[in-house]
Design a protein around this motif. Structure first.
Motif, short mmCIF file in Angstrom:
data_model
loop_
_atom_site.label_atom_id
_atom_site.label_comp_id
_atom_site.label_asym_id
_atom_site.label_seq_id
_atom_site.Cartn_x
_atom_site.Cartn_y
_atom_site.Cartn_z
N ASN A 1 70.96 -29.14 43.34
CA ASN A 1 70.00 -29.85 44.06
C ASN A 1 69.75 -31.13 43.43
O ASN A 1 69.85 -31.23 42.31
CB ASN A 1 68.66 -28.88 44.60
N PRO A 2 69.40 -32.14 44.39
CA PRO A 2 68.93 -33.43 43.62
C PRO A 2 67.67 -33.29 42.72
O PRO A 2 66.79 -32.42 42.84
CB PRO A 2 68.66 -34.39 44.69
N PHE A 3 67.64 -33.92 41.55
CA PHE A 3 66.63 -33.89 40.56
C PHE A 3 65.40 -35.10 41.18
O PHE A 3 65.54 -36.32 40.86
CB PHE A 3 67.03 -34.14 39.25
N GLY A 4 64.55 -34.32 41.99
CA GLY A 4 63.58 -35.10 42.75
C GLY A 4 62.55 -34.37 43.59
O GLY A 4 62.74 -33.06 43.62
N GLU A 5 61.51 -34.99 44.03
CA GLU A 5 60.45 -34.15 44.77
C GLU A 5 61.03 -33.73 46.14
O GLU A 5 60.42 -32.51 46.71
CB GLU A 5 59.46 -34.90 45.30
N VAL A 6 62.25 -33.92 46.60
CA VAL A 6 62.80 -33.27 47.74
C VAL A 6 63.09 -31.68 47.32
O VAL A 6 63.32 -31.02 48.27
CB VAL A 6 64.12 -33.86 48.17
N THR A 7 63.17 -31.43 46.01
CA THR A 7 63.57 -30.08 45.57
C THR A 7 62.46 -29.50 45.15
O THR A 7 61.51 -30.08 44.26
CB THR A 7 64.59 -29.94 44.62
#
Length: 327
Positions: A249-255
């Protein structure tokens, strides 16, 4: 979080690199007419269900009453779900290759938020009809199809996405054995229990060995081999102690940050709750104590405490007024 990071977390990008460390899967390109159907706000009922004809025959034999079509209002018209015969055949062939039952997802997301609509609240699918029912009920799937770069910070044009149906061989995964690892500059900075709503005693007792096994797996098979140096890794530790890769998963708030906050993860402050850098839910969850109550008792949410005190004061004033009015 950059758009390139989101692109690199697509299943078809990372699966060939780590195929031997994860669940057997097949990837099928999704035709544009299927994508259009998934985004259509019309009926959830899809054609092609193997059970439709038999159910119709049974219903007709059980009752001689005239068929009635229920509608929301008099102007509603019946909507016939489109047929996708070629795509249906390819999907069913893939499902059969994977053993007859699969876990479906798109380029990034699985329809975990739609398990309520499925039989036995399971994401296990045996046909394209099962998959459509989950996908059309899922906000996660809609996000993948419409806003995959929503939280990205760069202003570059959105990359072109070729949407794919990912079919993963069905495996009975125990929720208490899934973990999420947050990786920054190719180092694991935090590990969270994936199911943050439950406290599992066996995890608390084996925390050090679990953390060590995950870190060893990361060093041996993941570190410096993923296209980015910042990412989020989901893993599973089976009963024999072996660690398996589940997803990137991306390292950011979407995760979801689970038992951490993104402020902690990006700043690096207060990350280690113990020597292993791993967090598990409090044992208080075993008693089903509401989160709001925990926030009040620990002082973690000052606004909730202020609201509570205001409400308490209002109640005391009302009680005082009632006593003053008399019978």
């Amino acid at each position: 979080m950059k758009k390139e990071q989101v692109v690199n977390c697509q299943f078809s990008v990372w699966y060939p690199l780590f195929k031997k460390h994860t669940i057997k899967s097949l990837v099928l390109p999704i035709p544009q007419n299927v994508i259009d159907y998934l985004l259509d706000d019309g009926t959830l009922v899809v054609s092609g269900s193997e059970n439709n004809s038999s159910q119709t025959q049974t219903n007709n034999s059980d009752s001689d009453e005239e068929d009635i079509q229920w509608t929301d209002d008099e102007t509603t018209t019946a909507v016939t779900a489109p047929e996708f015969p070629e795509f249906k055949i390819r999907v069913q062939e893939a499902i059969n290759v994977l053993g007859g039952c699969v876990f479906p997802k798109l380029n990034w997301s699985a329809p975990r938020d739609a398990n309520w609509i499925a039989l036995n609240s399971s994401l296990q699918c045996q046909s394209l009809c099962d998959i459509f029912l989950l996908f059309k009920s899922s906000d996660f799937i809609t996000h993948d199809l419409t806003q995959p770069f929503l939280h990205c910070s760069d202003d570059s044009p959105d990359p072109t996405i070729n949407y794919e149906l990912v079919l993963r061989k069905w495996s009975e995964l125990i929720p208490g054995a899934e973990f999420r690892c947050f990786v920054k500059e190719n180092k694991v900075i935090a590990i969270s229990q994936r199911d943050y709503t439950q406290h599992y005693q066996h995890i608390a007792k084996q925390e050090d060995s679990i953390s060590s096994a995950i870190l060893e797996f990361f060093r041996d098979h993941i570190q410096y081999q993923f296209p980015d140096e910042d990412f989020v890794l989901d893993v599973y530790r089976d009963s024999s102690g072996r660690v398996w890769l589940i997803d990137f998963n991306p390292f950011g708030e979407v995760t979801g940050s689970l038992l951490f906050t993104w402020e902690e993860l990006t700043s690096g402050k207060n990350l280690t709750a113990n020597q292993t850098g791993m967090r598990i839910p409090s044992p208080c969850l075993s008693y089903r104590i509401p989160r709001d109550f925990l926030d009040l008792t620990t002082g973690e949410d000052a606004y909730k405490l202020i609201d509570f005190l205001k409400l308490k004061g209002q109640q005391e004033e009302e009680e005082s007024d009632e006593e003053g009015e008399g019978p």
